[in-house]
Design an enzyme around this catalytic site. Sequence first.
Site, PDB file in Angstrom:
ATOM      1  N   SER A   1       0.367   9.156  14.208  1.00  0.00           N
ATOM      2  CA  SER A   1      -0.391   8.563  13.099  1.00  0.00           C
ATOM      3  C   SER A   1      -1.171   7.316  13.506  1.00  0.00           C
ATOM      4  O   SER A   1      -2.112   6.935  12.817  1.00  0.00           O
ATOM      5  CB  SER A   1       0.543   8.204  11.938  1.00  0.00           C
ATOM      6  OG  SER A   1       1.547   7.316  12.373  1.00  0.00           O
TER       7      SER A   1
ATOM      8  N   HIS B   1       2.814   1.372   8.993  1.00  0.00           N
ATOM      9  CA  HIS B   1       1.506   1.315   9.658  1.00  0.00           C
ATOM     10  C   HIS B   1       0.758   0.021   9.360  1.00  0.00           C
ATOM     11  O   HIS B   1       0.759  -0.444   8.222  1.00  0.00           O
ATOM     12  CB  HIS B   1       0.643   2.507   9.213  1.00  0.00           C
ATOM     13  CG  HIS B   1       1.282   3.830   9.471  1.00  0.00           C
ATOM     14  ND1 HIS B   1       1.957   4.529   8.488  1.00  0.00           N
ATOM     15  CD2 HIS B   1       1.366   4.580  10.597  1.00  0.00           C
ATOM     16  CE1 HIS B   1       2.426   5.660   9.007  1.00  0.00           C
ATOM     17  NE2 HIS B   1       2.090   5.714  10.283  1.00  0.00           N
TER      18      HIS B   1
ATOM     19  N   ASP C   1       1.251   0.120   5.034  1.00  0.00           N
ATOM     20  CA  ASP C   1       2.423   0.752   4.411  1.00  0.00           C
ATOM     21  C   ASP C   1       3.636   0.371   5.251  1.00  0.00           C
ATOM     22  O   ASP C   1       3.511  -0.429   6.184  1.00  0.00           O
ATOM     23  CB  ASP C   1       2.231   2.269   4.221  1.00  0.00           C
ATOM     24  CG  ASP C   1       2.202   3.055   5.518  1.00  0.00           C
ATOM     25  OD1 ASP C   1       2.582   2.519   6.578  1.00  0.00           O
ATOM     26  OD2 ASP C   1       1.790   4.237   5.472  1.00  0.00           O
TER      27      ASP C   1
END
Length: 353
Positions: free
Chosen positions: A36, A329, A326
């Site tokens: 990610s 991240h 978040d």
Amino acid sequence: MAPLINILWLLPIQFSMLFVKVNGAKIPAIIVFGDSSVDAGNNNYITTVARSNFQPYGRDFNGGRPTGRFSNGKITSDFISEAFGLKNTIPAYLDPSYHISDFATGVTFASAATGYDNATSDVLSVIPLWKQLEYYKDYKKKLRAYLGDRRANDVISHALYMISVGTNDFLENYYAIPGRSSEYTVEEYENFLVGIAASFTEKLYELGARKISLGGLPPMGCMPLERTGNFMGGSECVESFNNLAADFNGRLNSLVIKQNNKFHGMQMVLSDPYGILLDIIRKPGDYGFEETGVACCATGMFEMGYACSRSNPFTCSDADKFVFWDSFHPTQKTCSIIAHYIVKHPLANFLSH
Ligand SMILES: *[C@@H]1O[C@H](CO)[C@@H](O)[C@H](O)[C@H]1NC(C)=O
């Protein structure tokens, strides 16, 4: 007379620029593998819950578009591409709105929630690293058809290859579910992962890659999710996870040295975000941040993906004040700082030759 003189002045400049190009000195493309940290939306096109193609993700991206990047805006690889004078975002290979003409200067095969270990990509049914390499082989064929063999080979051999993966092997797999932790001690598991990194970079080399950026792990004990879990420790960073990340980065660094000695013409570097991110977390004010321990989205304590919904009333209004977007991240602003640090330090040689 004057215009002619101007043209004569310009000619040598044009020739020298041409010379630089012919030498293949500039980076013609950035080709990305990983999780990610560098996925620009490949997971939108597979069946998995590891997604972020909905608001509030992307609210600070071009026109507020949620692309599948795990960020309020751009991610580190986008900023790196921009710094190299290439596109200001790197498109996802599985996104049908892009074509080989877009991918010719940059592409990401990354998939959120994946790892070096096949067992990590199995947890949320995402794209394993070996499959990302299969997509790369497919990309090479399309690139040859599009640019012709000679130009395609030039792109393939001079591109910068970025690999950014590993955090999930520890936090989503080894320490989260039974399996690997009963098979391997943590040190054995680290060596197992480094072995996969070794064979992955060797395969990339055999496929034509020379300039490789191997990404190090962030201080993963400082991710808000891990801090929330550390309530006994006053929600401070989890030292053991940070130490593990630093230890793993040391092993990756040894691998980089080994591969550069072993493979003729290999120019691999370790792009280690650990120090810069820890510095941001320790001295947020120096970078214009106000909050390091909790994330912007929702309560900031544990939410990511679907739990970060648009309707959550707790989501912050200015993500630029937050280090984390978040619970797992960084924000776009943090990504930008990390990218500029990486470009200025480990990747600096690739900017000039
Ligand atoms: C991961 O899976 C692929 C495909 O089945 C296999 O070729 C590869 O050897 C596996 N990697 C490891 C380290 O077991």
